[in-house]
Structure formats: structure tokens, C-alpha cells
Write a protein that holds these residues in place. Structure first.
Motif: not given
Length: 287
Positions: A200-218
Motif C-alpha cells: 500500500e502507499d503508506i506513510s510514516v504519519t499513517q504508521i504513527a497514527q495507527s500505533l498511537y504514537v508521536n511521529r517524530t518519536h517513532l
């Protein structure tokens, strides 16, 4: 995913027919990596899990993990306990040469299913657990193999390696079941999410949102724990699947489309940046 320029990884080096290494330095994890050689990873102690082609496996003491070529993998260690392991990498050509030698009888050969390139897409790895007596034999052979290699004694190195193959064959249990485990830290959760959404055309933002964690921290945590970016890992994982497809008969265009690359030129460029060769030359070199 957007196009990115990938640095040449440290493991994209000239292929050696045989290499053995002893490691007792405890790091939390190794970087996910892929290579065209087979790998024996013998865990004496300290490994907690092993990530191979999108799945997590529990690793027990005195257990050998047999990893076929083109399987992306990563060792995950317990930072609170002593770590000790040996790794052997060797080519399919070397193994075929050894098994054709007259000194190895048919009954003494390691099970050929371990080394069948037609099983590239099969559900592997294999694991072999050694009881105390056989574990001591294995460590003795590994030390002998490494010291012979360091002394550039090819005959003694291969002799020890043949004995290792025989011992593996003796201890292998075809009915043993690999214990799957679940990801525990953030980087492993990213690996699992990427596996479930690989094309899929996934982004880091999507991954962070799905894992309920801050994007930068992830992003920072993943880079610290794996020594690569999330984008690099996803690209590498797609390329590992691309290699398998290429070796099972798919042409370059079909492979690019199946592994989520938007254009053939992007796929070819990225493949060459990562592996140092074009997809077409890769197929010619491995078939």
C-alpha cells in the motif's frame, strides 16, 4: 511512497563463499538485512526473538536458525542477559560442492530441503535445538571452524564445516514447530505494520497514527533501534520480495508492479542502488 535515495548498505559487499563470525557484544538488535547467501545463526544465549520475512520467532538457548537466501532478517536480543552467538554465511555453490564430495555418504548429507532454491517463497526458517552434549560438540566445531578460517586453512575450515552439517542433520527434528512471537518494542511494531500493508502507499504519519504514537518519536526510535529509516526498511522489504519474484519467473515489469513500485524506472533505479546490480543482471547471476 515518495522516491528516496538509498545509501548503499554495509552488507551489499562482494559475495564470499564462506564466512564465520563470533559475536558476544550485546546490542538491542541488528539492522534488518538481506543477502544471497545462506545463514546459520547459532544462539548460545541472549537472543530473544528473530524477525524473518515479516514474522517473529522465539529463540531459545542452544538453537540454530537456518535462514535461506533472500530472506530479510534481524536478531532481537535481551539487553539484560549475556549474549553469545556464531553466524556462518555460505553460498549455494559451496554447499553443492561439499555434498558432491565422495567423503560424504548419502545418509550423512544434510536434508536437501534446507538448501532448495525452489523453496525461496516457502515458510521458513528451520530451527534446530541442541541438547547439552550436542551443544558442546557444536561450540567446539564452531571454534575450530573459525580458527581455521582465520589461519587461512581452507581444508580444515571446510572439514569443520562438514562436521557441523553432519551434526545438524543428526539433531534436526522434522516435527518441531517454530514458536512464533509478538513484537514488543516500537521498531518491531513498525515491522509488523509494514508487513500487513507492504504494497500500500503508506506513510510514516499513517504508521504513527495507527500505533498511537508521536511521529517524530517513532522515527527517532526506529532509527535508533534498527540503524535505518522507516522508508528505507519498507523499500528494502519490497525489494526482498522483488528478488524472490524475479527468481521464480516474473519479468521485471511484473515484479515492479507486484511489489508496489509506481514506475519501472523507479524500481530499476532503487534495486541497483540497494544491491549494486540491475534486476536483469541479478536474475542472470542467480539462475
Amino acid at each position: 511512497m515518495e522516491e528516496i535515495n538509498l545509501p548503499k548498505p554495509s552488507y551489499a559487499t562482494d559475495i564470499l563463499p564462506f564466512l564465520i563470525a563470533h559475536n558476544n557484544v550485546n546490542e538491542a538488535a541488528t539492522s534488518p538485512h538481506i543477502h544471497p547467501q545462506y545463514e546459520f545463526h547459532y544462539n548460545i544465549c541472549g537472543n530473544k526473538h528473530y524477525f524473518i520475512d515479516g514474522k517473529f520467532f522465539k529463540v531459545h538457548q542452544h538453537t540454530l536458525i537456518i535462514i535461506p537466501p533472500l530472506k530479510i532478517h534481524r536478531a532481537i536480543r535481551d539487553p539484560h542477559v549475556k549474549y553469545d552467538s556464531y553466524v556462518i554465511n555460505f553460498t549455494d555453490e559451496l554447499f553443492k560442492t561439499l555434498t558432491q564430495m565422495p567423503m560424504i555418504g548419502e545418509s550423512e548429507r544434510i536434508r536437501p530441503s534446507f538448501f532448495d532454491m525452489s523453496l525461496i517463497g516457502a515458510m521458513l526458517p528451520y530451527t534446530v535445538t541442541f541438547k547439552d552434549t550436542d551443544h558442546r560438540k557444536m561450540v567446539k566445531l564452531l571454534k575450530r571452524c573459525q580458527s581455521s578460517e582465520q589461519a587461512s586453512d581452507t581444508l580444515q575450515t571446510l572439514s569443520a564445516f562438514i562436521e557441523i552439517l553432519r551434526l545438524i542433520n543428526k539433531c534436526y527434528d522434522p516435527f518441531a514447530v517454530d514458536d512464533e512471537s509478538v513484537p514488543e518494542n516500537w521498531s518491531d511494531r513498525v515491522l509488523q505494520y509494514a508487513e500487513n500493508h507492504l504494497y500500500e502507499d503508506i506513510s510514516v504519519t499513517q504508521i504513527a497514527q495507527s500505533l498511537y504514537v508521536n511521529r517524530t518519536h517513532l522515527m527517532e526510535t526506529f532509527k535508533k533501534e534498527t540503524k535505518m529509516t522507516i522508508h528505507h526498511y519498507i523499500t528494502l522489504r519490497r525489494l526482498s520480495e522483488a528478488q524472490k519474484l524475479l527468481l521464480t519467473g516474473y519479468n521485471v515489469g511484473e515484479t515492479a508492479a507486484k511489489t508496489g513500485f509506481k514506475t519501472l524506472s523507479h524500481f530499476t533505479k532503487t534495486f541497483k542502488q540497494e544491491f549494486g546490480t540491475t534486476p536483469i543482471k541479478f536474475v542472470k547471476d542467480h539462475i
